[in-house]
Design a protein around this motif. Sequence first.
Motif, PDB file in Angstrom:
ATOM      1  N   UNK A   1      -3.120  -9.627   3.392  1.00 14.99           N
ATOM      2  CA  UNK A   1      -2.375 -10.776   3.918  1.00 14.99           C
ATOM      3  C   UNK A   1      -1.507 -11.436   2.857  1.00 14.99           C
ATOM      4  N   UNK A   2      -1.631 -11.005   1.610  1.00 12.17           N
ATOM      5  CA  UNK A   2      -0.924 -11.649   0.502  1.00 12.17           C
ATOM      6  C   UNK A   2       0.449 -11.041   0.218  1.00 12.17           C
ATOM      7  N   UNK A   3       0.702  -9.810   0.646  1.00 13.38           N
ATOM      8  CA  UNK A   3       2.008  -9.157   0.560  1.00 13.38           C
ATOM      9  C   UNK A   3       2.608  -9.179  -0.856  1.00 13.38           C
ATOM     10  N   UNK A   4       2.155  -8.262  -1.718  1.00 13.13           N
ATOM     11  CA  UNK A   4       2.629  -8.243  -3.106  1.00 13.13           C
ATOM     12  C   UNK A   4       4.054  -7.733  -3.288  1.00 13.13           C
ATOM     13  N   UNK A   5       4.696  -7.268  -2.197  1.00 15.42           N
ATOM     14  CA  UNK A   5       6.076  -6.794  -2.310  1.00 15.42           C
ATOM     15  C   UNK A   5       6.228  -5.296  -2.201  1.00 15.42           C
ATOM     16  N   UNK A   6       5.131  -4.582  -2.269  1.00 15.51           N
ATOM     17  CA  UNK A   6       5.115  -3.133  -2.077  1.00 15.51           C
ATOM     18  C   UNK A   6       3.992  -2.820  -1.083  1.00 15.51           C
ATOM     19  N   UNK A   7       3.999  -1.653  -0.454  1.00 15.04           N
ATOM     20  CA  UNK A   7       2.948  -1.342   0.528  1.00 15.04           C
ATOM     21  C   UNK A   7       1.632  -0.961  -0.128  1.00 15.04           C
ATOM     22  N   UNK A   8       0.580  -1.649   0.256  1.00 17.12           N
ATOM     23  CA  UNK A   8      -0.767  -1.244  -0.130  1.00 17.12           C
ATOM     24  C   UNK A   8      -1.223  -0.046   0.699  1.00 17.12           C
ATOM     25  N   UNK A   9      -0.639   0.083   1.889  1.00 13.72           N
ATOM     26  CA  UNK A   9      -0.941   1.225   2.760  1.00 13.72           C
ATOM     27  C   UNK A   9       0.322   1.639   3.501  1.00 13.72           C
ATOM     28  N   UNK A  10       0.537   2.948   3.587  1.00 18.00           N
ATOM     29  CA  UNK A  10       1.624   3.527   4.370  1.00 18.00           C
ATOM     30  C   UNK A  10       0.971   4.421   5.414  1.00 18.00           C
ATOM     31  N   UNK A  11       1.265   4.158   6.691  1.00 14.36           N
ATOM     32  CA  UNK A  11       0.541   4.791   7.795  1.00 14.36           C
ATOM     33  C   UNK A  11       1.505   5.553   8.684  1.00 14.36           C
TER      34      UNK A  11
ATOM     35  N   UNK B   1      -2.298   2.525  -1.977  1.00 17.70           N
ATOM     36  CA  UNK B   1      -1.729   2.343  -3.306  1.00 17.70           C
ATOM     37  C   UNK B   1      -2.314   1.087  -3.950  1.00 17.70           C
ATOM     38  N   UNK B   2      -2.891   1.261  -5.143  1.00 19.66           N
ATOM     39  CA  UNK B   2      -3.565   0.168  -5.830  1.00 19.66           C
ATOM     40  C   UNK B   2      -2.606  -0.710  -6.623  1.00 19.66           C
ATOM     41  N   UNK B   3      -1.371  -0.229  -6.847  1.00 21.36           N
ATOM     42  CA  UNK B   3      -0.417  -0.982  -7.653  1.00 21.36           C
ATOM     43  C   UNK B   3       0.997  -0.570  -7.275  1.00 21.36           C
ATOM     44  N   UNK B   4       1.968  -1.382  -7.706  1.00 26.56           N
ATOM     45  CA  UNK B   4       3.373  -1.019  -7.485  1.00 26.56           C
ATOM     46  C   UNK B   4       3.696   0.281  -8.210  1.00 26.56           C
ATOM     47  N   UNK B   5       3.144   0.440  -9.399  1.00 21.02           N
ATOM     48  CA  UNK B   5       3.418   1.650 -10.172  1.00 21.02           C
ATOM     49  C   UNK B   5       2.925   2.901  -9.433  1.00 21.02           C
ATOM     50  N   UNK B   6       1.755   2.795  -8.818  1.00 18.29           N
ATOM     51  CA  UNK B   6       1.211   3.936  -8.074  1.00 18.29           C
ATOM     52  C   UNK B   6       2.098   4.268  -6.878  1.00 18.29           C
ATOM     53  N   UNK B   7       2.570   3.244  -6.174  1.00 20.21           N
ATOM     54  CA  UNK B   7       3.458   3.492  -5.034  1.00 20.21           C
ATOM     55  C   UNK B   7       4.777   4.099  -5.487  1.00 20.21           C
ATOM     56  N   UNK B   8       5.369   3.555  -6.546  1.00 17.98           N
ATOM     57  CA  UNK B   8       6.654   4.076  -7.007  1.00 17.98           C
ATOM     58  C   UNK B   8       6.527   5.506  -7.521  1.00 17.98           C
ATOM     59  N   UNK B   9       5.409   5.799  -8.163  1.00 15.94           N
ATOM     60  CA  UNK B   9       5.193   7.170  -8.640  1.00 15.94           C
ATOM     61  C   UNK B   9       5.136   8.138  -7.465  1.00 15.94           C
ATOM     62  N   UNK B  10       4.402   7.754  -6.420  1.00 13.08           N
ATOM     63  CA  UNK B  10       4.330   8.607  -5.228  1.00 13.08           C
ATOM     64  C   UNK B  10       5.680   8.680  -4.530  1.00 13.08           C
TER      65      UNK B  10
END
Length: 215
Positions: free
Chosen positions: A125-135, A149-158
Amino acid sequence: MVARTHPDLILLEVKDRAGFGFTYLSPEDFAYAADHFLLPAVKYADLDINNVEQRRTVAYDFVWRYFNKPDAKGYFRENVRWIAAAATREKFTEEAARGHMPRVVHIARKAEDGGIVIRDAQEYLDHPGYPLAVIVGKPQHGGGDAQFFASREAFEKAGQTKPSQEVWLPQIVHRLYAETPSVVMGMPKQEKNGDMGVECRALAFGRAAKLVERT
């Protein structure tokens, strides 16, 4: 404050940052999913459907069985969605009675002993600016396969990796959006000219969140 008796989303993080994200659009949708599993399971086990502890034991047992052998024959998207709904309803029975059912529920293994944790996932519910989950899926279709994704870096890497047949939606979301709410869903969509595209939808869960397209 509106009373809530069903979750908007149940996330099952099964293995290697992957699993399912299941949506439930109404209390009736949620109850139907939970009952579709629980009523036959309780009857088969010759238990009392009115016994709270017996219902909870059956629901938790099947969640554990699924996490123990997620690739076993007999598990498919829809019946895992029913099992998740039943376990969540039994976990949060008292909260739902007060109208305080969590909007997002997360189910995963305990790191220390391999047990299962079913919890209120407030971080979504806090919305850090990147997806914690992509479905992969649509809310009205109940959701589907998920990447976490545990972090922005993890999402961007993927997102910067080459897409594969198994994992392709995070790469598309990364290419399309500079900022997103905590959950993004997407499905392939055939365009009028015959080309294939992707229809995306971001979930904000009633909180303020941004969806910013890349320029």
